[in-house]
Design an enzyme around this catalytic site. Structure first.
Site, short mmCIF file in Angstrom:
data_model
loop_
_atom_site.label_atom_id
_atom_site.label_comp_id
_atom_site.label_asym_id
_atom_site.label_seq_id
_atom_site.Cartn_x
_atom_site.Cartn_y
_atom_site.Cartn_z
N GLU A 231 40.42 48.05 40.39
CA GLU A 231 39.11 48.68 40.55
C GLU A 231 39.24 49.99 41.32
O GLU A 231 38.71 51.03 40.92
CB GLU A 231 38.16 47.75 41.29
CG GLU A 231 37.72 46.55 40.48
CD GLU A 231 36.90 45.57 41.29
OE1 GLU A 231 37.02 45.56 42.53
OE2 GLU A 231 36.14 44.81 40.67
N GLY B 295 33.30 41.27 37.75
CA GLY B 295 32.42 40.43 38.56
C GLY B 295 31.13 40.09 37.80
O GLY B 295 30.91 40.58 36.70
N SER B 296 30.29 39.29 38.45
CA SER B 296 29.11 38.75 37.75
C SER B 296 28.04 39.82 37.50
O SER B 296 27.22 39.67 36.60
CB SER B 296 28.51 37.61 38.58
OG SER B 296 28.13 38.10 39.86
N THR B 297 28.05 40.90 38.26
CA THR B 297 27.08 41.98 38.01
C THR B 297 27.59 42.91 36.93
O THR B 297 26.89 43.22 35.97
CB THR B 297 26.79 42.75 39.31
OG1 THR B 297 26.55 41.84 40.36
CG2 THR B 297 25.58 43.67 39.14
O1 DER Z 1 35.57 41.48 43.31
C1 DER Z 1 34.99 42.56 43.05
O2 DER Z 1 35.43 43.66 43.40
C2 DER Z 1 33.62 42.50 42.44
O3 DER Z 1 33.31 43.73 41.80
C3 DER Z 1 32.64 42.25 43.56
O4 DER Z 1 32.73 43.30 44.45
C4 DER Z 1 31.21 42.09 43.08
O5 DER Z 1 31.15 40.89 42.37
P1 DER Z 1 29.74 40.27 41.97
O6 DER Z 1 29.06 41.31 41.12
O7 DER Z 1 30.10 39.03 41.19
O8 DER Z 1 28.99 39.96 43.24
#
Ligand code: DER
Length: 235
Positions: free
Chosen positions: A107, A29-31
């Protein structure tokens, strides 16, 4: 500060927990992207050594390869020292919703195998109740008779005003396919779903369901980056 700058601050804070020699779960994901970039940078600078990454998606696998992070998998490393990943929602008990990026199964496998699971979020992810934001609660299901499974999921939570929607993409609304060749049904709730453990067990009992996006009692630390600074919440 923009949301992405907050995500980066939380990600860099989490990477301070990384020690040389660790087997690391690499989130998606983006974080989490910022955390993986930071790990690659510290490896390149020689500030981190002997790291083995266990990616939680094909996307993260590719990012890690491009950064030269040595990679392996759960078969070779069934115990992971530390995982760093984002979340879509975090409740006051550090329960999570994850999976809006579609990688929830890998995950949950990786993060379920780790000693410490550090979650990184910007403050917009904090909620009072999971599923309360009216945003998607993802469930990974097998493609076989997906309508049947989606309907059973919707029925399961009819008191909470649940609507189940197959996740699609593109203008011809193709079904989204996960790294594991499954589909995702997103559940949208109008009311509180009550006891999370009861809800979790009920979803997993349905044949055809592979896994859901509620990560209950899994996070050991949540790092929240907000306008007023960074907060670290420990279980
Ligand atoms: O899809 C996922 O599980 C990602 O980790 C999500 O939970 C967080 O994504 P983001 O950091 O882009 O908001």
């Amino acid at each position: 500060l923009t949301q992405d700058e907050l995500k980066k601050i939380a990600a860099y804070k989490a990477v301070e927990y990384v020690e040389s020699g660790m087997v690391l779960g690499l989130g998606t994901g983006s974080t989490a992207k910022h955390a993986v970039n930071r790990i690659g940078e510290l490896l390149r600078q020689g500030k981190l050594k002997n790291i083995i990454g266990i990616p939680t998606s094909k996307m993260t696998h590719e990012q890690a390869v491009s950064l030269g992070i040595p990679l392996s998998n759960l078969d070779s490393h069934p115990v992971v020292d530390l995982a760093i990943d984002g979340a879509d929602e975090v409740d006051p008990y550090l329960n999570l919703v994850k999976g809006r990026g579609g990688s929830l199964l890998r995950e949950k496998m990786v993060e379920g195998a780790c000693r410490k699971f550090v979650v990184i979020v910007d403050e917009s992810k904090l909620v009072k109740h999971l599923g309360g934001s009216g945003l998607a609660m993802p469930v990974e299901i097998v493609p076989f008779c997906w309508k049947f499974t989606a309907h059973r999921l919707q029925k399961l939570f009819e008191e909470a005003g649940c609507v189940a929607k197959l996740r699609t993409f593109g203008e011809n609304e193709e079904p989204f396919v996960t790294d594991n060749k499954n589909y995702i049904v997103d559940l949208y709730f109008k009311k509180d779903i009550g006891n999370l453990k009861v809800a979790s067990d009920a979803i997993l009992r349905l044949a055809g369901v592979v896994e859901h996006g509620m990560f209950l009692d899994m996070a050991t630390t949540v790092i929240v980056a907000g306008e007023l600074g960074v907060t670290v919440k420990n279980k």
